[in-house]
Design a protein around this motif. Structure first.
Motif, PDB file in Angstrom:
ATOM      1  N   VAL A   1      -4.129  -1.631  12.999  1.00 43.44           N
ATOM      2  CA  VAL A   1      -3.666  -0.937  11.794  1.00 43.44           C
ATOM      3  C   VAL A   1      -2.487  -1.681  11.181  1.00 43.44           C
ATOM      4  O   VAL A   1      -2.387  -1.821   9.953  1.00 43.44           O
ATOM      5  CB  VAL A   1      -3.289   0.526  12.116  1.00 43.44           C
ATOM      6  CG1 VAL A   1      -2.654   1.197  10.903  1.00 43.44           C
ATOM      7  CG2 VAL A   1      -4.522   1.302  12.562  1.00 43.44           C
ATOM      8  N   ASP A   2      -1.591  -2.186  12.033  1.00 35.32           N
ATOM      9  CA  ASP A   2      -0.451  -2.968  11.521  1.00 35.32           C
ATOM     10  C   ASP A   2      -0.939  -4.194  10.757  1.00 35.32           C
ATOM     11  O   ASP A   2      -0.393  -4.535   9.696  1.00 35.32           O
ATOM     12  CB  ASP A   2       0.443  -3.405  12.686  1.00 35.32           C
ATOM     13  CG  ASP A   2       1.251  -2.251  13.272  1.00 35.32           C
ATOM     14  OD1 ASP A   2       1.402  -1.221  12.575  1.00 35.32           O
ATOM     15  OD2 ASP A   2       1.712  -2.375  14.421  1.00 35.32           O
TER      16      ASP A   2
ATOM     17  N   ALA B   1       3.292   8.454  13.451  1.00 36.93           N
ATOM     18  CA  ALA B   1       4.080   7.247  13.186  1.00 36.93           C
ATOM     19  C   ALA B   1       4.059   6.871  11.710  1.00 36.93           C
ATOM     20  O   ALA B   1       4.724   5.912  11.302  1.00 36.93           O
ATOM     21  CB  ALA B   1       3.562   6.089  14.029  1.00 36.93           C
ATOM     22  N   GLY B   2       3.289   7.606  10.906  1.00 34.74           N
ATOM     23  CA  GLY B   2       3.223   7.344   9.471  1.00 34.74           C
ATOM     24  C   GLY B   2       2.341   6.175   9.087  1.00 34.74           C
ATOM     25  O   GLY B   2       2.396   5.703   7.948  1.00 34.74           O
ATOM     26  N   LYS B   3       1.488   5.721  10.015  1.00 29.63           N
ATOM     27  CA  LYS B   3       0.646   4.557   9.739  1.00 29.63           C
ATOM     28  C   LYS B   3      -0.687   4.934   9.101  1.00 29.63           C
ATOM     29  O   LYS B   3      -1.274   4.130   8.371  1.00 29.63           O
ATOM     30  CB  LYS B   3       0.398   3.770  11.031  1.00 29.63           C
ATOM     31  CG  LYS B   3       1.659   3.134  11.613  1.00 29.63           C
ATOM     32  CD  LYS B   3       1.333   2.322  12.854  1.00 29.63           C
ATOM     33  CE  LYS B   3       2.585   1.670  13.434  1.00 29.63           C
ATOM     34  NZ  LYS B   3       2.283   0.847  14.627  1.00 29.63           N
TER      35      LYS B   3
ATOM     36  N   MET C   1       0.838  -1.183   0.000  1.00 29.65           N
ATOM     37  CA  MET C   1       0.000   0.000   0.000  1.00 29.65           C
ATOM     38  C   MET C   1       0.878   1.238   0.000  1.00 29.65           C
ATOM     39  O   MET C   1       1.684   1.441   0.908  1.00 29.65           O
ATOM     40  CB  MET C   1      -0.902  -0.020   1.233  1.00 29.65           C
ATOM     41  CG  MET C   1      -1.851  -1.211   1.256  1.00 29.65           C
ATOM     42  SD  MET C   1      -2.900  -1.224   2.725  1.00 29.65           S
ATOM     43  CE  MET C   1      -3.737  -2.786   2.491  1.00 29.65           C
ATOM     44  N   ASN C   2       0.732   2.085  -1.022  1.00 29.23           N
ATOM     45  CA  ASN C   2       1.613   3.219  -1.194  1.00 29.23           C
ATOM     46  C   ASN C   2       1.239   4.410  -0.317  1.00 29.23           C
ATOM     47  O   ASN C   2       2.082   5.025   0.306  1.00 29.23           O
ATOM     48  CB  ASN C   2       1.611   3.652  -2.672  1.00 29.23           C
ATOM     49  CG  ASN C   2       2.150   2.551  -3.580  1.00 29.23           C
ATOM     50  OD1 ASN C   2       3.070   1.847  -3.187  1.00 29.23           O
ATOM     51  ND2 ASN C   2       1.574   2.398  -4.759  1.00 29.23           N
ATOM     52  N   LYS C   3      -0.049   4.734  -0.260  1.00 27.75           N
ATOM     53  CA  LYS C   3      -0.452   5.909   0.492  1.00 27.75           C
ATOM     54  C   LYS C   3      -0.904   5.521   1.894  1.00 27.75           C
ATOM     55  O   LYS C   3      -1.293   4.383   2.153  1.00 27.75           O
ATOM     56  CB  LYS C   3      -1.567   6.647  -0.226  1.00 27.75           C
ATOM     57  CG  LYS C   3      -2.893   5.911  -0.287  1.00 27.75           C
ATOM     58  CD  LYS C   3      -3.911   6.700  -1.071  1.00 27.75           C
ATOM     59  CE  LYS C   3      -5.282   6.018  -1.061  1.00 27.75           C
ATOM     60  NZ  LYS C   3      -5.929   6.094   0.238  1.00 27.75           N
ATOM     61  N   GLN C   4      -0.832   6.506   2.785  1.00 27.80           N
ATOM     62  CA  GLN C   4      -1.296   6.264   4.147  1.00 27.80           C
ATOM     63  C   GLN C   4      -2.819   6.177   4.151  1.00 27.80           C
ATOM     64  O   GLN C   4      -3.502   7.040   3.601  1.00 27.80           O
ATOM     65  CB  GLN C   4      -0.828   7.406   5.052  1.00 27.80           C
ATOM     66  CG  GLN C   4       0.679   7.509   5.180  1.00 27.80           C
ATOM     67  CD  GLN C   4       1.087   8.803   5.875  1.00 27.80           C
ATOM     68  OE1 GLN C   4       0.453   9.838   5.688  1.00 27.80           O
ATOM     69  NE2 GLN C   4       2.146   8.730   6.665  1.00 27.80           N
ATOM     70  N   PRO C   5      -3.380   5.145   4.771  1.00 30.01           N
ATOM     71  CA  PRO C   5      -4.841   4.991   4.771  1.00 30.01           C
ATOM     72  C   PRO C   5      -5.517   6.015   5.675  1.00 30.01           C
ATOM     73  O   PRO C   5      -4.984   6.402   6.721  1.00 30.01           O
ATOM     74  CB  PRO C   5      -5.041   3.569   5.309  1.00 30.01           C
ATOM     75  CG  PRO C   5      -3.834   3.324   6.153  1.00 30.01           C
ATOM     76  CD  PRO C   5      -2.698   4.036   5.474  1.00 30.01           C
ATOM     77  N   ILE C   6      -6.687   6.454   5.262  1.00 29.84           N
ATOM     78  CA  ILE C   6      -7.507   7.336   6.093  1.00 29.84           C
ATOM     79  C   ILE C   6      -8.331   6.460   7.035  1.00 29.84           C
ATOM     80  O   ILE C   6      -9.028   5.556   6.605  1.00 29.84           O
ATOM     81  CB  ILE C   6      -8.439   8.208   5.228  1.00 29.84           C
ATOM     82  CG1 ILE C   6      -7.619   9.119   4.316  1.00 29.84           C
ATOM     83  CG2 ILE C   6      -9.367   9.036   6.108  1.00 29.84           C
ATOM     84  CD1 ILE C   6      -8.462   9.926   3.340  1.00 29.84           C
TER      85      ILE C   6
END
Length: 321
Positions: free
Chosen positions: A118-119, A37-39, A1-6
């Motif tokens: 999320v992880d 954390a960029g998650k 997954m390239n973009k950070q999920p909303i």
């Protein structure tokens, strides 16, 4: 997954004016931590669902939304119950985000479990169930009834995750498919396993309620269990059929025995035994009719196809004025 999920954290609220000011900052802090954390994306939100509260809950949600853009809320036109409130939030969020996490407002569920959820999503899971690791904080009675609740559901054919309630991560992809489930009688913890997709569980310890009183007494737990069984399984009707066959066979044996005794001239007046048999069979019939009637009632509600929730207000509509 390239973009950070909303991420949208969906929180049903019913008369939560005491606990909301305490837990709302905790949910906001968790979103900020995950974002830093960029998650997840900084565009993530905390979505409160006011389920027809009679206190200041909606007023508090409105103030939170005005003070911070990360708080948003919707208000149902009336109280429709916890399951419908969660569903309303999920359906509102499905086109606005990549993932949702539904959690109660009372602070009992460990919000730090969201990190693992999320992880797991980032590792490819579409559904992540929050599961209680133990019930040490519960009384013996509540622990016994709760564990019996899950075992009964599974025995009756309802596919549920043991010790999982409504604390779960669900991807937008799953929610899009879940939207095709149109039934009015909903039991979310038994319906999401039916959707499929890759799933896993995250274990956590549940805490005491931070403030206010529980909205789930024993009567509501029993009603929820019965709704779950009758909404997801026809096994009770099959059990009635099987029991009916057993009683019929037993009755046939009794008729043969009574006939033989009459032919042999051994019959005597048996008022007590006759009364006992009549009462027993009548009780079984009434119980069976009650269970069948419950299913017929659910069919009646389904055929009406009434809306499962009606949203009367949205905080972002107020902000757009």
């Amino acid at each position: 997954m390239n973009k950070q999920p909303i991420l949208y954290i969906v929180i049903p609220c019913y008369n939560e004016q005491e606990v909301l000011p305490i837990t709302a900052p905790l949910f906001l802090q968790k979103i900020q931590q995950l974002s830093e954390a960029g998650k997840i994306s900084p565009d993530s939100r905390v979505l409160f669902v006011n389920d027809g509260s009679k206190d200041r809950t909606w007023e508090i949600i409105g103030k939170l939304a005005k003070d911070n853009e990360h708080f948003i809320g919707i208000c149902q036109s009336r109280n429709r119950g916890h399951q419908n409130a969660v569903l309303a939030g999920l359906m509102e969020a499905k086109d606005r985000c990549d993932i949702t996490i539904s959690i109660d407002c009372d602070g009992q569920d460990d919000i730090n479990a969201m990190d693992e959820m999320v992880d797991a999503y980032l590792d490819g899971c579409e559904v992540v169930y929050g599961v209680r690791s133990k019930r040490d904080t519960d009384t013996f009675f509540k622990r016994f009834t709760a564990e019996g609740f899950y075992k009964l559901l599974n025995k009756m054919g309802a596919e549920v995750v043991y010790n999982h309630a409504d604390y779960r991560l669900v991807s937008s992809r799953v929610l899009q498919e879940f939207a095709n489930f149109k039934e009015v009688n909903i039991f979310l913890r038994g319906m999401f396993p039916l959707v499929g997709f890759k799933s896993t569980s995250v274990y956590y310890e549940r805490h005491e309620r931070i403030a206010g009183e529980s909205h789930y007494p024993l009567s509501k737990m029993l009603a929820l269990a019965f709704d779950g069984i009758t909404s997801l399984s026809v096994k009770p009707i099959r059990l009635i059929t099987g029991f009916g066959v057993f009683v019929s066979i037993f009755s046939l044996i009794g008729v043969i025995w009574a006939t033989v005794q009459h032919l042999l001239g051994h019959t005597v007046a048996g008022w007590a035994s006759t009364t006992a048999i009549v009462c027993f069979v009548s009780g079984v019939q009434l119980l069976s009719l009650g269970v069948i009637g419950e299913y017929i009632g659910k069919i009646y509600l389904e055929t009406k196809a009434r809306p499962r929730y009606i949203i009367s207000e949205r905080t972002w509509e107020e902000n757009d004025r």
